[in-house]
Design an enzyme around this catalytic site. Structure first.
Site, PDB file in Angstrom:
ATOM      1  N   SER A  83       0.571  -1.293  -0.082  1.00  0.00           N
ATOM      2  CA  SER A  83       0.094   0.054  -0.216  1.00  0.00           C
ATOM      3  C   SER A  83       1.011   1.460   0.086  1.00  0.00           C
ATOM      4  CB  SER A  83      -0.717  -0.601   1.373  1.00  0.00           C
ATOM      5  OG  SER A  83      -1.899  -0.885   1.397  1.00  0.00           O
ATOM      6  N   ALA A  84       0.364   2.408  -0.699  1.00  0.00           N
ATOM      7  CA  ALA A  84       1.443   3.464   0.038  1.00  0.00           C
ATOM      8  C   ALA A  84       1.100   3.952   1.392  1.00  0.00           C
ATOM      9  CB  ALA A  84       0.136   4.749  -1.556  1.00  0.00           C
TER      10      ALA A  84
END
Length: 414
Positions: A83-84
């Site tokens: 994930s970012a």
């Protein structure tokens, strides 16, 4: 200064570059409010996340908004990712993790487990689990290379939790869930926090829940996007395609919504537009996440419209978003939320565009709910409660009830 044995100039340069990029990433997380707790900031400054994605350029790996897809299914749907950083920081802030805690991460990858390990410290323990052995193998390799010894990696379906390692002070879920398995509640200490990207009538929010006996009560939520859950708990949205020309696809994402008349709606799509404007405005950086949650609470048949950029370019639709646009459906007519620029700098007026025999009527109906939100709920945050399936109606708060296999989810507003 003499270089350490076995190192090269290129290797030293790479480490320095990664450190500089990591510092810049952290500054970005702080600037935009994703990381506020000094301990969260320190965790993100400590973990060399780029080592978990060697196929990704190191600069990209430290982009605060970049999520690295690590696996897709045979149809091309993303099923695993790192994930970012912004989203990871946001969830860890929601979890309010303290040193010495026992934390379960559902959905593995490596860097997030390392951040959690930094948060709990040497006296704490992190268990990270994923159904996919390819994913857990990557996580083990990364965690071994980076020296995080207080993390246990499990390859298993998280539907049943990790009872041999329970109870947990915190559970952090990094995949989109449509339901809350009983194990996630029973293996969480009473008063513990569960942070989960929960999909509610198509809308996904990462919600911080606090366990209160057999129920969960929200303590804040944020807009997010995650890959879908796999395994026993898999419950993907269904697509009702209205236009299937390559690059111009338009479809409705159904999440418990009635099956639409796709033929009639496809015909409506090419009919002239009817437009209604609300007089309600948003600032350019102001999120519409609370508005959309209000709309899905207030309106019965409101799936999300997904459209490719080509559909907007051609003029089939005026609004397109990767997360989908709330769309009110009634028979062979539909209307969706849109915006237009105003004379005021960086402000946009909310409205609706309708297609079909009753397009104007439906657009006005959608606009009326936008105005109600502005008048009665703007500035409010919804409360989300999760109760076991089978809980009688008279024990639930009044609001929008969402029925799932294990739970009844209720959205209420002040």
């Amino acid at each position: 200064m003499t270089n350490p044995p076995g190192t090269t100039t290129d290797a030293i340069r790479e480490v320095r570059t990664a450190t500089q990029l990591r510092d810049a990433m952290v500054q970005s997380l702080v600037k935009f409010g994703a990381a506020e707790d000094p301990r969260v900031v320190a965790a993100f400054r400590a973990v060399p996340r780029h080592l978990a994605m060697p196929e990704v350029d190191v600069t990209k790996a430290y982009d605060a908004e970049f999520a690295a897809v690590t696996k897709t299914d045979p149809t091309g749907v993303d099923i695993s990712s790192v994930s970012a950083p912004r989203v990871q920081a946001m969830q860890i802030e929601q979890a309010q993790i303290e040193p010495g805690m026992n934390v379960l991460e559902v959905g593995s990858g490596g860097p997030n487990a390392a951040y959690l390990a930094e948060m709990v410290g040497k006296e704490g323990r992190v268990v990270t689990m994923d159904i996919d052995s390819d994913v857990t193998d990557r996580a083990r390799t990364f965690l071994t290379a980076t020296g995080y010894e207080n993390v246990t990696v499990l390859t298993a379906d998280a539907e049943n939790g990790a009872r041999h390692h329970a109870p947990f002070d915190r559970i952090v879920v990094t995949v989109q869930a449509a339901d809350i398995p009983p194990a996630w509640i029973t293996q969480l200490k009473d008063g513990g926090r569960l942070v989960v990207p929960l999909r509610m009538r198509g809308l996904t929010r990462t919600v911080a829940f606090v366990r209160d006996g057999e129920r969960l009560v929200s303590d804040g939520f944020d807009l997010c996007g995650f890959v879908p859950m796999q395994g026993i708990g898999e419950n993907r949205v269904q697509l009702a395609v209205l236009h299937d020309v390559e690059g111009e696809e338009v479809a409705l994402r159904l999440d418990g919504h009635p099956e639409p008349d796709t033929r009639a709606l496809a015909e409506a799509l090419v009919m002239p537009r009817a437009t209604a404007w609300s007089g309600v405005t948003l600032g350019g950086m102001e999120s519409n996440e609370h508005l959309d949650l209000w709309l899905t609470t207030a309106l019965d048949n409101l799936p999300l419209m997904a459209a490719k950029p080509g559909a907007r370019k051609r003029g089939l639709v005026a609004s397109a978003s990767p997360l989908g646009v709330p769309t009110l459906v009634d028979g062979g007519t539909f209307a969706y939320r849109t915006v237009r620029a105003t004379d005021a700098e960086d402000r946009f007026e909310l409205g609706a565009i309708g297609h079909g025999p009753h397009g104007q009527q439906l657009a006005k109906r959608l606009v009326a709910e936008i105005q109600i939100w502005d008048r009665e709920h703007r500035g409010d945050r919804a409360r989300i409660e999760v109760d076991p399936a089978g809980t009688p109606d008279d024990r639930l708060p009044a609001g929008r009830h969402i029925e799932r296999r294990h739970t009844r989810v209720t959205i209420t507003w002040p």
